[in-house]
Design an enzyme around this catalytic site. Structure first.
Site, mmCIF file in Angstrom:
data_model
loop_
_atom_site.group_PDB
_atom_site.id
_atom_site.type_symbol
_atom_site.label_atom_id
_atom_site.label_comp_id
_atom_site.label_asym_id
_atom_site.label_seq_id
_atom_site.Cartn_x
_atom_site.Cartn_y
_atom_site.Cartn_z
ATOM 1 N N ARG A 120 0.811 -1.162 0.009
ATOM 2 C CA ARG A 120 0.187 -0.024 0.185
ATOM 3 C C ARG A 120 0.694 1.276 0.016
ATOM 4 O O ARG A 120 0.797 2.289 0.843
ATOM 5 C CB ARG A 120 -1.036 0.037 1.212
ATOM 6 N N ARG A 158 -1.945 6.908 2.512
ATOM 7 C CA ARG A 158 -2.251 8.008 3.422
ATOM 8 C C ARG A 158 -1.066 8.536 4.224
ATOM 9 O O ARG A 158 -1.254 9.625 4.723
ATOM 10 C CB ARG A 158 -3.387 7.670 4.315
ATOM 11 N N ARG A 208 -6.270 13.659 -1.965
ATOM 12 C CA ARG A 208 -7.623 12.954 -1.183
ATOM 13 C C ARG A 208 -8.266 13.904 -0.713
ATOM 14 O O ARG A 208 -9.660 13.644 -0.774
ATOM 15 C CB ARG A 208 -7.022 12.183 0.097
ATOM 16 N N ASP A 241 -8.015 -0.116 -7.282
ATOM 17 C CA ASP A 241 -8.716 -0.603 -6.361
ATOM 18 C C ASP A 241 -9.409 -2.251 -6.655
ATOM 19 O O ASP A 241 -9.768 -2.065 -7.970
ATOM 20 C CB ASP A 241 -9.897 0.117 -5.742
ATOM 21 N N TYR A 251 -17.545 -9.373 -1.161
ATOM 22 C CA TYR A 251 -17.851 -8.160 -1.309
ATOM 23 C C TYR A 251 -19.121 -8.221 -1.955
ATOM 24 O O TYR A 251 -20.004 -7.426 -1.897
ATOM 25 C CB TYR A 251 -16.901 -7.384 -1.981
#
Length: 303
Positions: free
Chosen positions: A27, A31, A40, A76, A153
């Site tokens: 990742r 962030r 973002r 994603d 999902y």
């Protein structure tokens, strides 16, 4: 084709002796980077994914700022269910939500195996732009979610620690579940082939929820479909498999023909090597909550 200036990752995946292990983070575009947080604040998550220029900028940020040995495509895994016709929302502090999950045979009629060049063209456009901007500096890793993880999902309709509804769906509606898994697999194969055509150097398949399955269920519900994907891509680019928590099946994953396996922080490298055998590359084993400090220590030791 531009020659890579940093070939550490590809050399390692080819089984070659390299001057040091390649370092990259799963990742790494995220962030923890102030530069990412600025974007973002300005743009929604899927807006970032679906705008090639933004996806390119975010992908390259850690290469320029941190100095990792590979870029990983900013995207994603849930763009695949989107392309298949499902609505996917990403709600702050709640995570992904799919408001109309798959529960019945009628629900399955609402989705389809799409023309990925139409529905996912923005990913391929981003890859082309990233490769142009990288100009051979480091290789680019593309990726997709494993069919079982995407089913979780698509059936559960939201994130979960156990995905009980998704597992129950597979146990009580096996024919329907396997039909859905095959549709996801066919879409994923076309999607990853499109990524390769656009220029990625490596493919990684994420089975984030593989560890929720027993060895037997992992074989029948997950790995049989991962094998299809590996077989379809074999020889085009190196393939990395990462099934979080599925240490019990490292030997089976090693036999798929993939070049490397990711291992999580719960499986000691010595154990993983014993189970997977000596003929496949292993990567990972960093603790997620501590990976930045571990990364800095590793980078300092290797330089």
């Amino acid at each position: 084709m531009t020659r890579l200036k940093n070939d550490l990752l590809l050399g390692t995946l080819r089984g070659e002796q390299v001057e040091r292990p390649p370092v990259w983070m799963m990742r790494q575009a995220g962030r923890y980077l102030p530069e990412y947080r600025v974007l973002r604040e300005k743009y929604g998550f899927f807006e970032r994914c679906q705008t090639p220029e933004l996806a390119c900028e975010i992908t390259i940020q850690p290469v320029e700022i941190v100095g990792v040995d590979a870029a990983i495509l900013f995207s994603d895994i849930l763009v695949v269910p989107q392309a298949m016709g499902m609505e996917v929302q990403l709600i702050e502090s709640k995570g992904p939500v799919l408001p109309e999950p798959i529960k019945t045979a009628d629900d399955l009629l609402r989705i389809s195996v799409p023309d990925v060049k139409d529905r996912l063209h923005y990913v391929f456009d981003a890859i082309s732009l990233i490769k142009q901007e990288l100009n051979g500096k480091v290789p680019l890793i593309g990726f997709a979610g494993a069919p079982w993880t995407l089913l979780c999902y698509m059936v559960q309709g939201r994130g979960s620690k156990t995905f009980d509804e998704a597992k129950a769906f597979c146990y009580t509606n096996p024919e329907l579940a396997h039909q859905l898994l095959q549709m996801i697999t066919d879409t994923t194969i076309a999607y990853l082939k499109g990524q390769v055509e656009a220029g990625v150097d490596v493919i990684q398949i994420f089975d984030s929820w593989g560890g929720l399955l027993s060895r037997t269920d992992f074989e029948s519900i997950s790995l049989r479909y991962i094998r299809q994907i590996v077989n379809a891509l074999k020889g085009e680019v190196p393939i990395i498999l990462f099934a979080k928590g599925a240490w019990h099946s490292l030997d089976s994953m090693a036999s798929t023909g993939a070049e490397a396996l990711g291992i999580d922080w719960c499986c000691p490298p010595e154990t993983a090597r014993k189970i997977a055998g000596s003929k496949i590359v292993l990567q990972g084993n960093l603790i997620p909550q501590n990976y930045w400090r571990q990364f800095q220590q590793l980078r300092k030791r290797l330089n």
